[in-house]
Scaffold this active site. Structure first.
Site, PDB file in Angstrom:
ATOM      1  N   ARG A  96       0.836  -1.119  -0.146  1.00 47.16           N
ATOM      2  CA  ARG A  96       0.025   0.117  -0.102  1.00 47.16           C
ATOM      3  C   ARG A  96       0.913   1.200  -0.081  1.00 47.16           C
ATOM      4  O   ARG A  96       1.790   1.307   0.774  1.00 47.16           O
ATOM      5  CB  ARG A  96      -0.869   0.059   1.318  1.00 47.16           C
ATOM      6  CG  ARG A  96      -1.827   1.502   1.030  1.00 47.16           C
ATOM      7  CD  ARG A  96      -2.955   1.269   1.964  1.00 47.16           C
ATOM      8  NE  ARG A  96      -3.979   2.582   2.065  1.00 47.16           N
ATOM      9  CZ  ARG A  96      -4.986   2.750   2.605  1.00 47.16           C
ATOM     10  NH1 ARG A  96      -5.320   1.712   3.091  1.00 47.16           N
ATOM     11  NH2 ARG A  96      -5.572   3.766   2.373  1.00 47.16           N
ATOM     12  N   ASP A  98      -6.356  -2.257   2.654  1.00 47.16           N
ATOM     13  CA  ASP A  98      -7.048  -1.482   3.658  1.00 47.16           C
ATOM     14  C   ASP A  98      -7.345  -2.236   4.732  1.00 47.16           C
ATOM     15  O   ASP A  98      -8.181  -3.024   4.762  1.00 47.16           O
ATOM     16  CB  ASP A  98      -7.753  -0.571   3.186  1.00 47.16           C
ATOM     17  CG  ASP A  98      -8.383   0.380   3.988  1.00 47.16           C
ATOM     18  OD1 ASP A  98      -7.631   0.936   4.662  1.00 47.16           O
ATOM     19  OD2 ASP A  98      -9.538   0.936   3.894  1.00 47.16           O
ATOM     20  N   ARG A 131      -6.569   1.031  -3.827  1.00 48.97           N
ATOM     21  CA  ARG A 131      -5.597   0.614  -2.716  1.00 48.97           C
ATOM     22  C   ARG A 131      -5.266  -0.910  -2.831  1.00 48.97           C
ATOM     23  O   ARG A 131      -6.365  -1.473  -2.876  1.00 48.97           O
ATOM     24  CB  ARG A 131      -5.533   1.316  -1.609  1.00 48.97           C
ATOM     25  CG  ARG A 131      -6.794   0.862  -0.772  1.00 48.97           C
ATOM     26  CD  ARG A 131      -6.961   2.126   0.115  1.00 48.97           C
ATOM     27  NE  ARG A 131      -7.987   1.966   1.049  1.00 48.97           N
ATOM     28  CZ  ARG A 131      -9.364   2.601   0.657  1.00 48.97           C
ATOM     29  NH1 ARG A 131      -9.225   3.583  -0.476  1.00 48.97           N
ATOM     30  NH2 ARG A 131     -10.578   2.783   1.191  1.00 48.97           N
ATOM     31  N   ASP A 161      -8.801  -1.895   8.420  1.00 49.51           N
ATOM     32  CA  ASP A 161      -9.401  -1.202   9.320  1.00 49.51           C
ATOM     33  C   ASP A 161      -9.492  -1.632  10.526  1.00 49.51           C
ATOM     34  O   ASP A 161      -9.877  -3.016  10.782  1.00 49.51           O
ATOM     35  CB  ASP A 161     -10.730  -0.499   8.706  1.00 49.51           C
ATOM     36  CG  ASP A 161     -10.600   0.451   7.812  1.00 49.51           C
ATOM     37  OD1 ASP A 161      -9.628   1.136   7.681  1.00 49.51           O
ATOM     38  OD2 ASP A 161     -11.477   0.278   6.774  1.00 49.51           O
TER      39      ASP A 161
END
Length: 144
Positions: A64, A76, A73, A78
């Site tokens: 990334r 990711d 991207r 989270d």
């Protein structure tokens, strides 16, 4: 996704539960690349800020480079919840501030943690999913 799970298992903690993998169209962006999404429940000894640092390192290891919120991207990661903790800082908001708006988050999360109660909204994940206005299509991903 398997490589991300490997790094999470070795740098963050034990993966206790994992949802199916779901394919979704991009959310509120114009590019055409579909995303694969999955939720993991992880048991960790890391503090919330150590966890944030570890996830960012894993993202970097996995290629990334773009940190723009609404752009395509490679990965990711989270943090949606950290127990019942509420954190609101410049660099981190827990629970994730948009998880209740996104079916691509709620559907896999509901699969592994439907009874978890959102500490700000005092609603279960299942209830948040039922009340979600997102109309995007979220389908189980199969390798065929």
């Amino acid at each position: 996704m398997l490589l991300a799970q490997y790094f999470i298992q070795h740098k963050i903690g034990e993966i206790v539960l994992s949802s199916s993998i779901y394919e979704t169209a991009p959310w509120q962006v114009k590019h055409k690349t579909k995303y694969l999404n999955q939720c993991l429940m992880v048991k960790t000894q890391l503090s919330i800020f150590q966890l944030l640092n570890a996830t960012q390192k894993i993202e970097k290891i996995l290629g990334r480079t773009n940190k723009s919120q609404l752009s395509s991207r490679t990965i990711d990661i989270d943090v949606l919840f950290y127990d019942n903790t509420i954190v609101e800082t410049k660099n981190l908001t827990i629970p994730h501030p948009r998880l209740h708006l996104r079916k691509f988050t709620l559907i896999p999360l509901n699969e592994i943690a439907s009874k978890i109660v959102h500490p700000k909204f005092n609603e279960t994940i299942q209830k948040l999913l039922e009340n979600c206005d997102d109309t995007s299509v979220v389908e189980k991903y199969s390798i065929t």
